[in-house]
Design an enzyme around this catalytic site. Sequence first.
Site, PDB file in Angstrom:
ATOM      1  N   ALA A  67       0.809  -1.269  -0.019  1.00  0.00           N
ATOM      2  CA  ALA A  67      -0.002  -0.145  -0.146  1.00  0.00           C
ATOM      3  C   ALA A  67       0.882   1.349   0.078  1.00  0.00           C
ATOM      4  O   ALA A  67       1.965   1.179   0.428  1.00  0.00           O
ATOM      5  CB  ALA A  67      -0.985  -0.020   1.387  1.00  0.00           C
ATOM      6  N   GLY A 112       0.683  -5.223   0.663  1.00  0.00           N
ATOM      7  CA  GLY A 112      -0.448  -4.974  -0.259  1.00  0.00           C
ATOM      8  C   GLY A 112      -0.245  -5.572  -1.937  1.00  0.00           C
ATOM      9  O   GLY A 112      -0.831  -6.366  -2.220  1.00  0.00           O
ATOM     10  N   GLU A 115      -0.542  -9.263  -0.985  1.00  0.00           N
ATOM     11  CA  GLU A 115      -1.796  -9.685  -1.011  1.00  0.00           C
ATOM     12  C   GLU A 115      -2.567  -9.515  -2.435  1.00  0.00           C
ATOM     13  O   GLU A 115      -3.499 -10.357  -2.467  1.00  0.00           O
ATOM     14  CB  GLU A 115      -2.472  -8.650   0.071  1.00  0.00           C
ATOM     15  N   GLU A 135       4.001  -5.585   7.376  1.00  0.00           N
ATOM     16  CA  GLU A 135       3.147  -4.403   7.954  1.00  0.00           C
ATOM     17  C   GLU A 135       3.430  -4.492   9.600  1.00  0.00           C
ATOM     18  O   GLU A 135       3.388  -3.434  10.206  1.00  0.00           O
ATOM     19  CB  GLU A 135       1.768  -4.935   7.787  1.00  0.00           C
TER      20      GLU A 135
HETATM   21  N1  COA Z   1       4.653   3.459  -0.349  1.00  0.00           N
HETATM   22  C1  COA Z   1       4.839   4.362  -0.694  1.00  0.00           C
HETATM   23  N2  COA Z   1       6.027   4.687  -1.275  1.00  0.00           N
HETATM   24  C2  COA Z   1       6.635   3.686  -1.587  1.00  0.00           C
HETATM   25  C3  COA Z   1       6.696   2.230  -1.134  1.00  0.00           C
HETATM   26  C4  COA Z   1       5.229   2.093  -0.465  1.00  0.00           C
HETATM   27  N3  COA Z   1       4.690   0.983  -0.077  1.00  0.00           N
HETATM   28  N4  COA Z   1       7.637   1.446  -1.237  1.00  0.00           N
HETATM   29  C5  COA Z   1       8.590   2.209  -1.933  1.00  0.00           C
HETATM   30  N5  COA Z   1       8.293   3.382  -1.921  1.00  0.00           N
HETATM   31  C6  COA Z   1       9.076   4.438  -2.693  1.00  0.00           C
HETATM   32  C7  COA Z   1      10.106   5.005  -1.777  1.00  0.00           C
HETATM   33  O1  COA Z   1       9.566   5.969  -0.817  1.00  0.00           O
HETATM   34  C8  COA Z   1      10.943   5.671  -2.942  1.00  0.00           C
HETATM   35  O2  COA Z   1      10.479   7.140  -3.307  1.00  0.00           O
HETATM   36  P1  COA Z   1      11.243   8.148  -3.493  1.00  0.00           P
HETATM   37  O3  COA Z   1      12.316   7.790  -4.645  1.00  0.00           O
HETATM   38  O4  COA Z   1      10.458   9.428  -3.684  1.00  0.00           O
HETATM   39  O5  COA Z   1      12.029   8.565  -2.022  1.00  0.00           O
HETATM   40  C9  COA Z   1      10.910   4.796  -3.921  1.00  0.00           C
HETATM   41  O6  COA Z   1       9.582   4.010  -3.734  1.00  0.00           O
HETATM   42  C10 COA Z   1      11.828   3.746  -4.135  1.00  0.00           C
HETATM   43  O7  COA Z   1      12.012   3.040  -2.858  1.00  0.00           O
HETATM   44  P2  COA Z   1      13.345   2.711  -2.021  1.00  0.00           P
HETATM   45  O8  COA Z   1      12.801   2.347  -0.689  1.00  0.00           O
HETATM   46  O9  COA Z   1      14.393   3.973  -2.261  1.00  0.00           O
HETATM   47  O10 COA Z   1      13.769   1.482  -2.913  1.00  0.00           O
HETATM   48  P3  COA Z   1      14.939   0.297  -2.067  1.00  0.00           P
HETATM   49  O11 COA Z   1      15.301  -0.440  -3.314  1.00  0.00           O
HETATM   50  O12 COA Z   1      15.908   0.919  -1.441  1.00  0.00           O
HETATM   51  O13 COA Z   1      13.921  -0.441  -1.177  1.00  0.00           O
HETATM   52  C11 COA Z   1      11.971  -1.835  -0.634  1.00  0.00           C
HETATM   53  C12 COA Z   1      12.807  -1.230  -1.810  1.00  0.00           C
HETATM   54  C13 COA Z   1      10.793  -2.320  -1.329  1.00  0.00           C
HETATM   55  C14 COA Z   1      12.579  -2.687   0.471  1.00  0.00           C
HETATM   56  C15 COA Z   1      11.574  -0.459   0.113  1.00  0.00           C
HETATM   57  O14 COA Z   1      11.016   0.601  -0.889  1.00  0.00           O
HETATM   58  C16 COA Z   1      10.275  -0.750   1.066  1.00  0.00           C
HETATM   59  O15 COA Z   1      10.650  -1.531   2.136  1.00  0.00           O
HETATM   60  N6  COA Z   1       9.104  -0.284   0.848  1.00  0.00           N
HETATM   61  C17 COA Z   1       7.916  -0.572   1.719  1.00  0.00           C
HETATM   62  C18 COA Z   1       7.608  -1.922   1.769  1.00  0.00           C
HETATM   63  C19 COA Z   1       6.352  -2.172   2.784  1.00  0.00           C
HETATM   64  O16 COA Z   1       6.601  -1.973   3.936  1.00  0.00           O
HETATM   65  N7  COA Z   1       5.406  -2.301   2.359  1.00  0.00           N
HETATM   66  C20 COA Z   1       4.099  -2.727   3.060  1.00  0.00           C
HETATM   67  C21 COA Z   1       3.288  -1.423   3.210  1.00  0.00           C
HETATM   68  S1  COA Z   1       1.768  -1.837   4.338  1.00  0.00           S
END
Ligand code: COA
Length: 260
Positions: A67, A112, A115, A135
């Site tokens: 999400a 999500g 999911e 989460e």
């Molecule tokens: N919601 C909003 N933005 C998200 C996102 C999410 N779930 N996941 C990634 N992004 C955005 C980041 O904020 C970043 O944006 P920016 O460039 O404007 O700063 C961009 O996507 C790239 O993500 P980044 O974290 O820099 O990439 P990474 O390769 O270092 O890490 C992940 C990748 C997937 C490990 C990391 O993005 C992450 O942990 N995301 C969240 C996952 C999560 O908790 N999902 C469950 C949500 S309920």
Amino acid sequence: MELNNLLYSVDPDGIAIITLNRPEQLNALSMAVVSELEQVFLRAQSDDTVRGIILTGAGEKAFAAGADISEFKGMNAGDGEQFARNGQAVFSTIEQTAKPVVAAVNGYALGGGCELAMACHLRVASENAKFGQPEVSLGLIPGYGGTQRLPRLVGRGIAIEFLLTGNQVSAQRAYEIGLVNAVASPDALLAVAKELVTTIASKAPIAVAKVLEATRAANLPQDEGMTCEATLFGQCCATDDFGEGVDAFLNRRKPSFTGR
Ligand code: COA
């Protein structure tokens, strides 16, 4: 239908390709994305030229990284419950599609995103895909069906490990535990997904829809599921395609199904 976050096309073989298209945000599922997903799935369902659906993500990094966390800020209990109910309803619409839906998971499928892949009927993962339900690290639990679909797919023990640790697992591990149906190289991912969906699309469409409906009833007590199965079996017997399938087998020819 105006789409700002998804791409939608139907290829010449009648396979609809839906692409989550926010690669800079790793295809995070904003509320707008979820709303557009509902629109495109309803459209694919009602389009008689569509025989199957592939759902994938744009870019090389992510199917969907969950999400959109930026939309969580300031969410109170009532907002959160409404948010979850809305997403659950859309994902149930996806699951209840009467045509085969294959997720082609091309990278991160977290929260999500995982999911969403589970709401699809089948999952093919690229070798670089990563699955997880992180989460708890945000002080949350999954709200789009993850606590319900994951135990049903992989068993409660492994599901609880996913849900409590938030760990990411590889495509290979996801395959070993039954979370995904196949693993492919990134280059071959869409072709493998297409082969799977095309194989299913060559079968009798009503029978395919009834299998999807009957297997949803596997969540009911077994005697209720059996009743559902018998009813759906009977409904298949009333179709032209049943007559065609049996006649084709007995006369050693390929069936020609009409979906009636
Ligand atoms: N919601 C909003 N933005 C998200 C996102 C999410 N779930 N996941 C990634 N992004 C955005 C980041 O904020 C970043 O944006 P920016 O460039 O404007 O700063 C961009 O996507 C790239 O993500 P980044 O974290 O820099 O990439 P990474 O390769 O270092 O890490 C992940 C990748 C997937 C490990 C990391 O993005 C992450 O942990 N995301 C969240 C996952 C999560 O908790 N999902 C469950 C949500 S309920």
